[in-house]
Structures are given as C-alpha cells and as structure tokens.
Design a protein around this motif. Structure first.
Motif, PDB file in Angstrom:
ATOM      1  N   ALA A  80       0.826  -1.166  -0.141  1.00 28.16           N
ATOM      2  CA  ALA A  80      -0.172  -0.044  -0.087  1.00 28.16           C
ATOM      3  C   ALA A  80       0.778   1.196  -0.106  1.00 28.16           C
ATOM      4  O   ALA A  80       2.093   1.142   0.543  1.00 28.16           O
ATOM      5  CB  ALA A  80      -0.982  -0.011   1.122  1.00 28.16           C
ATOM      6  N   ILE A  81       0.239   2.166  -0.476  1.00 27.08           N
ATOM      7  CA  ILE A  81       1.014   3.622  -0.635  1.00 27.08           C
ATOM      8  C   ILE A  81       0.322   4.624   0.146  1.00 27.08           C
ATOM      9  O   ILE A  81      -0.915   4.643   0.313  1.00 27.08           O
ATOM     10  CB  ILE A  81       1.052   4.026  -1.955  1.00 27.08           C
ATOM     11  CG1 ILE A  81       1.893   3.172  -2.777  1.00 27.08           C
ATOM     12  CG2 ILE A  81       1.498   5.369  -2.093  1.00 27.08           C
ATOM     13  CD1 ILE A  81       1.774   3.522  -4.412  1.00 27.08           C
ATOM     14  N   SER A  91       4.934  13.923   1.169  1.00 25.11           N
ATOM     15  CA  SER A  91       5.854  12.706   1.690  1.00 25.11           C
ATOM     16  C   SER A  91       5.249  11.565   0.978  1.00 25.11           C
ATOM     17  O   SER A  91       3.888  11.251   0.643  1.00 25.11           O
ATOM     18  CB  SER A  91       5.869  12.375   3.157  1.00 25.11           C
ATOM     19  OG  SER A  91       6.459  13.341   3.730  1.00 25.11           O
ATOM     20  N   GLY A  92       5.969  10.311   0.574  1.00 30.38           N
ATOM     21  CA  GLY A  92       5.589   9.297   0.041  1.00 30.38           C
ATOM     22  C   GLY A  92       6.034   8.106   0.759  1.00 30.38           C
ATOM     23  O   GLY A  92       7.246   7.998   0.787  1.00 30.38           O
ATOM     24  N   VAL A  93       5.275   6.988   1.159  1.00 34.77           N
ATOM     25  CA  VAL A  93       5.743   5.671   1.447  1.00 34.77           C
ATOM     26  C   VAL A  93       5.223   4.453   0.912  1.00 34.77           C
ATOM     27  O   VAL A  93       4.027   4.474   0.431  1.00 34.77           O
ATOM     28  CB  VAL A  93       5.617   5.698   3.119  1.00 34.77           C
ATOM     29  CG1 VAL A  93       6.380   6.824   3.867  1.00 34.77           C
ATOM     30  CG2 VAL A  93       4.159   5.639   3.491  1.00 34.77           C
ATOM     31  N   LYS A 123       3.010  11.628  -9.922  1.00 32.70           N
ATOM     32  CA  LYS A 123       4.443  11.284 -10.077  1.00 32.70           C
ATOM     33  C   LYS A 123       5.015  10.443  -8.795  1.00 32.70           C
ATOM     34  O   LYS A 123       5.940   9.617  -9.148  1.00 32.70           O
ATOM     35  CB  LYS A 123       5.154  12.404 -10.405  1.00 32.70           C
ATOM     36  CG  LYS A 123       4.774  12.941 -11.993  1.00 32.70           C
ATOM     37  CD  LYS A 123       6.106  14.049 -12.270  1.00 32.70           C
ATOM     38  CE  LYS A 123       6.139  15.254 -11.765  1.00 32.70           C
ATOM     39  NZ  LYS A 123       6.802  16.032 -12.290  1.00 32.70           N
ATOM     40  N   LEU A 124       4.680  11.161  -7.619  1.00 25.21           N
ATOM     41  CA  LEU A 124       5.168  10.653  -6.508  1.00 25.21           C
ATOM     42  C   LEU A 124       4.644   9.133  -6.266  1.00 25.21           C
ATOM     43  O   LEU A 124       5.329   8.282  -6.015  1.00 25.21           O
ATOM     44  CB  LEU A 124       4.634  11.341  -5.153  1.00 25.21           C
ATOM     45  CG  LEU A 124       5.122  10.988  -3.962  1.00 25.21           C
ATOM     46  CD1 LEU A 124       6.623  10.688  -3.745  1.00 25.21           C
ATOM     47  CD2 LEU A 124       4.587  11.833  -2.788  1.00 25.21           C
ATOM     48  N   VAL A 125       3.467   8.899  -6.671  1.00 27.68           N
ATOM     49  CA  VAL A 125       2.743   7.319  -6.600  1.00 27.68           C
ATOM     50  C   VAL A 125       3.641   6.404  -7.469  1.00 27.68           C
ATOM     51  O   VAL A 125       4.238   5.541  -6.991  1.00 27.68           O
ATOM     52  CB  VAL A 125       1.297   7.340  -7.001  1.00 27.68           C
ATOM     53  CG1 VAL A 125       0.925   6.074  -7.280  1.00 27.68           C
ATOM     54  CG2 VAL A 125       0.435   8.123  -6.065  1.00 27.68           C
ATOM     55  N   PHE A 126       3.800   6.758  -8.608  1.00 30.00           N
ATOM     56  CA  PHE A 126       4.767   5.974  -9.923  1.00 30.00           C
ATOM     57  C   PHE A 126       6.154   5.954  -9.124  1.00 30.00           C
ATOM     58  O   PHE A 126       6.831   4.991  -9.337  1.00 30.00           O
ATOM     59  CB  PHE A 126       4.576   6.686 -11.026  1.00 30.00           C
ATOM     60  CG  PHE A 126       3.301   6.418 -11.648  1.00 30.00           C
ATOM     61  CD1 PHE A 126       2.643   5.151 -11.823  1.00 30.00           C
ATOM     62  CD2 PHE A 126       2.608   7.445 -12.237  1.00 30.00           C
ATOM     63  CE1 PHE A 126       1.517   5.026 -12.288  1.00 30.00           C
ATOM     64  CE2 PHE A 126       1.328   7.358 -12.755  1.00 30.00           C
ATOM     65  CZ  PHE A 126       0.871   5.856 -13.066  1.00 30.00           C
ATOM     66  N   HIS A 127       6.649   7.098  -8.544  1.00 25.34           N
ATOM     67  CA  HIS A 127       8.204   7.015  -8.003  1.00 25.34           C
ATOM     68  C   HIS A 127       8.318   6.053  -6.873  1.00 25.34           C
ATOM     69  O   HIS A 127       9.281   5.117  -7.159  1.00 25.34           O
ATOM     70  CB  HIS A 127       8.551   8.465  -7.481  1.00 25.34           C
ATOM     71  CG  HIS A 127       9.701   8.702  -6.956  1.00 25.34           C
ATOM     72  ND1 HIS A 127      11.094   8.588  -7.668  1.00 25.34           N
ATOM     73  CD2 HIS A 127      10.140   8.547  -5.805  1.00 25.34           C
ATOM     74  CE1 HIS A 127      11.898   8.562  -6.824  1.00 25.34           C
ATOM     75  NE2 HIS A 127      11.618   8.621  -5.443  1.00 25.34           N
ATOM     76  N   VAL A 128       7.450   5.944  -5.943  1.00 27.23           N
ATOM     77  CA  VAL A 128       7.382   4.793  -4.772  1.00 27.23           C
ATOM     78  C   VAL A 128       7.369   3.676  -5.352  1.00 27.23           C
ATOM     79  O   VAL A 128       8.001   2.455  -4.862  1.00 27.23           O
ATOM     80  CB  VAL A 128       6.729   5.175  -3.698  1.00 27.23           C
ATOM     81  CG1 VAL A 128       6.964   6.848  -2.980  1.00 27.23           C
ATOM     82  CG2 VAL A 128       5.208   5.156  -4.048  1.00 27.23           C
ATOM     83  N   MET A 129       6.655   3.356  -6.499  1.00 27.69           N
ATOM     84  CA  MET A 129       6.258   1.915  -6.799  1.00 27.69           C
ATOM     85  C   MET A 129       7.512   1.507  -7.634  1.00 27.69           C
ATOM     86  O   MET A 129       8.137   0.428  -7.569  1.00 27.69           O
ATOM     87  CB  MET A 129       5.213   2.044  -8.004  1.00 27.69           C
ATOM     88  CG  MET A 129       3.733   2.163  -7.224  1.00 27.69           C
ATOM     89  SD  MET A 129       2.405   2.282  -8.633  1.00 27.69           S
ATOM     90  CE  MET A 129       2.789   1.006  -9.352  1.00 27.69           C
ATOM     91  N   GLN A 133      10.207  -1.330  -6.662  1.00 15.75           N
ATOM     92  CA  GLN A 133      10.143  -2.571  -7.555  1.00 15.75           C
ATOM     93  C   GLN A 133       8.935  -3.048  -7.346  1.00 15.75           C
ATOM     94  O   GLN A 133       8.896  -4.430  -7.240  1.00 15.75           O
ATOM     95  CB  GLN A 133      11.266  -3.224  -7.431  1.00 15.75           C
ATOM     96  CG  GLN A 133      12.773  -2.694  -7.784  1.00 15.75           C
ATOM     97  CD  GLN A 133      13.722  -3.502  -7.621  1.00 15.75           C
ATOM     98  OE1 GLN A 133      13.983  -4.568  -7.014  1.00 15.75           O
ATOM     99  NE2 GLN A 133      15.117  -3.011  -8.231  1.00 15.75           N
ATOM    100  N   VAL A 134       7.557  -2.365  -7.412  1.00 21.08           N
ATOM    101  CA  VAL A 134       6.456  -3.245  -7.407  1.00 21.08           C
ATOM    102  C   VAL A 134       5.545  -2.622  -8.409  1.00 21.08           C
ATOM    103  O   VAL A 134       5.321  -1.599  -8.760  1.00 21.08           O
ATOM    104  CB  VAL A 134       5.877  -2.635  -5.989  1.00 21.08           C
ATOM    105  CG1 VAL A 134       4.394  -3.056  -5.824  1.00 21.08           C
ATOM    106  CG2 VAL A 134       6.524  -3.120  -4.756  1.00 21.08           C
TER     107      VAL A 134
END
Length: 370
Positions: A80-81, A91-93, A123-129, A133-134
């Motif tokens: 989960a993000i 912030s993004g986790v 962009k942040l959502v795609f960046h954390v993925m 490597q998810v």
C-alpha cells in the motif's frame, strides 16, 4: 446459523491471522490453537498458498522424526502507498502487509489546488512504486493524509485552514489510478502507532508538528467524536488571551507547542535545533525548557480527561525520547494523581507516521476481507 461457506471463510481468516501474528508457525500448532482438524488446516493452507499469502519459512527443530515445516506469512504479497500532504511538503511511503516501510521520500512542495500540484502527487505514486520495484497489480490502494477535518462521508472537508483545500477528494480522481482515501493526518499518525503497539487498547496520540493535532484511540479504534472533531488538542486553551493561533483564537496549545517555535531558531531545521540543545546552546536550551513547560501542562490536561497512555508523535515527538525523564518529572509535579509519568511514551515511527497510517488503512482492510 452460519452457512458452510461462512464457516469456511471464518476458518480461513483465523488460519491466516494466526500465521500473520506469529510470523512463523507449524501446521500442527495452528491445528492445536484453533481446534481444527489437520485436513481442514491443510485445505486452508492450500488456498492461502495459491493466493501467495503464505510461504514455507524453514523448519522447526525436531524432537524426533521429520522436522516440521515452518509456515510464514508473505508480507510482500501486497503493498500500500501512503501520501502525506502538508502546507509546504509532500511525503510518500510504500509499505508491505506488516506495515514495514519499503521506501520513503519527502520533498518540499507548497500545497495548491491545481493540476500542476496533483500531477506531482501522481508522479510521486509512480516514483515509490518504481523505487520499491512493485507492479500495479500488487498495490492495494493509496491513503492520502491531510491536515484537515474530514466529514463522515470520507470526502468532504469541514475544516481546512492550514492548506485551504476544498475539493481535494474529487480533484485527486484524475491522478490516482488506485482505490484511494483521504484521512486526517493526526488520525493517520495515531493509527500507525496503535498498529505497532497492538497490546495497547486505549491511547492518546499527540502530534507535535508545524501544527498540533492528535487522535483518541479507544478499544483499538479511533474515536472520531459526534462531529468528527475529536483529537483537536491544538485548540485547547493554554493561556487566556495568549499568543495568536492560526485558527483566529488566542492562547491555543498550537501557538505554544507547534514545532516551528523551535525550528524557527535554526532557519526551519528542527534537527539542527536539537543538535544545538545537545551542544548546550543557551538560547536553544532555554526555548526547549519553555516549550516543555507548555507541553507538560497539555499532557497533564489530556491525562486528567482520558487516563491512558500519551504517545508523543509528529516532528518534535521524533526527538523527545532523550528528554522524557525531564518531561515526566514536570508532568508528575503538576498532576493531581500520583504518577511517575511513565504513561508518556515516545513514538515508534520517528518519521512519516501519517503517511504510514494512511497506507495501513488499505492493509487492514485487505487482511479483514480475506
């Protein structure tokens, strides 16, 4: 009377939950704990293996005969993000099913209700993925933490003076391609702490960031209040006609205990402030003492009302563990009831607790619905 299907689902959930909680357990021990036959356990395990939610995690020592296989939970089966929006930062986790942070990032970006801003969220959502490597099929959802009071519908904002948002839930639809939910930042942080401290049924989460908030957690659930205003500790009055608060009133806790009272002495760098305190800088030491005096009064008030543990979170909370003995002494001196102040505890998540808590909404939902 429960149907055969309902009994089957209940058994499967119970089997998964005991594996989830134990992290490593044998088939025989599951059977013993749940009072289910070995064939029933075997059938449930087969289904959970097919869903890739469990795995073989080594073996147990043998007392004779073949070693029993250790069955473990696959925490990386889903992710989960969490996104935490503040006035000046995002912030993004990325977390796994145990709430462990796989990747986190924080950068400065001032909030505004605009396509440009929401594209940064996308962009942040795609960046954390990418960094984690998810793939998209493994993402349960995106929890978005915001410093606003959210109505019971989970979409409308009833109070949002810090970021001034109005239609953030609807605006995000175009930019988040997963299930998403907006959650009050302090409730998110409190939920993350409750998730970690599973044995605590009741607690107060006091968020000490650039604004003061909090959460009341009772019987392992967030208490929202009749009008969704619960936990707004920042707007309790500390000084009648005292310092100006951003809410328009005077003397609020927020005006005395927000993190900027400290970080403003070091050009907005809170870490630097505490470094100077440790180095014995007179000005910073004096300011921290004054800050802790007001914080002690606030904590004592909360303790008198709810009589439970108080967890110190937010930006300042991440630094307070070193100063707990002094803070507990200050609270104990003020408290009407005998206490050593041990009910005051440091936060587990020193950083990004709100983002983690927002993401945990989808993890919790997933576990419950299996």
């Amino acid at each position: 009377m429960a149907s055969a299907m309902e009994i089957k689902q209940k058994n499967r959930k119970n089997v998964l939950r005991i594996i989830y909680e134990e992290k490593k357990i044998s088939k025989a021990e599951i059977s013993k704990r749940l009072g289910l036959s070995m064939p029933t356990i075997a059938q449930n395990l087969s289904e959970l293996f097919d869903k890739e939610l469990i795995c073989i995690n080594g073996t147990f020592d043998s007392t004779g005969g073949r070693k029993a296989k250790a069955i473990g939970f696959n925490a990386d089966a889903r992710y989960a993000i969490g996104i935490d929006i503040t006035k000046n930062h995002i912030s993004g986790v990325l977390i796994n099913l145990y709430g462990e942070i796989i990747y986190s990032v924080r950068f400065r970006y001032r909030f505004e209700e605009s396509d440009v801003y929401y594209k940064e969220i996308q962009k942040l959502v795609f960046h954390v993925m990418e960094k984690g490597q998810v793939g998209a099929t493994s993402i349960l959802g995106v929890g978005v933490s915001i410093p606003s009071i959210i109505a019971e519908d989970g979409k409308s904002l009833t109070y949002s003076p810090i970021i001034g948002a109005i239609n953030i839930y609807e605006d995000l639809k175009k930019y988040i391609d997963f299930p998403y939910k907006i959650i009050n930042d302090s409730n998110s942080g409190g939920y993350a702490e409750l998730w970690h401290a599973k044995k605590i049924k009741n607690m107060i989460y006091l968020s000490l960031s650039n604004s003061i908030g909090g959460a009341v957690l009772m019987n392992n659930e967030i208490y929202y209040g009749d009008r969704m205003h619960s936990g707004e500790f920042g707007h309790m009055t500390l000084e009648v006609n005292g310092r100006q608060c951003y809410c328009g009133k005077k003397g609020c806790v927020d005006a005395y205990c927000n993190a900027q009272n400290l970080s403003n002495l070091t050009d907005g760098d809170l870490g630097k402030f505490f470094e100077l305190v440790e180095a014995g800088d007179e000005r910073c030491v004096k300011e921290l003492q004054q800050y802790m005096l007001y914080l002690a009064v606030t904590i004592n008030n909360l303790y008198n009302i709810l009589d439970c543990d108080v967890i110190l979170g937010g930006y300042v909370g991440g630094y307070m563990e070193k100063y707990l003995d002094e803070l507990r002494r200050m609270v104990s001196e003020r408290c009407t009831f005998a206490t050593d102040g041990s009910f005051i505890k440091p936060c587990f998540f020193k950083h990004e607790s709100s983002a983690v808590g927002a993401a945990l909404y989808f993890v919790d939902k997933f576990i419950e619905e299996i």
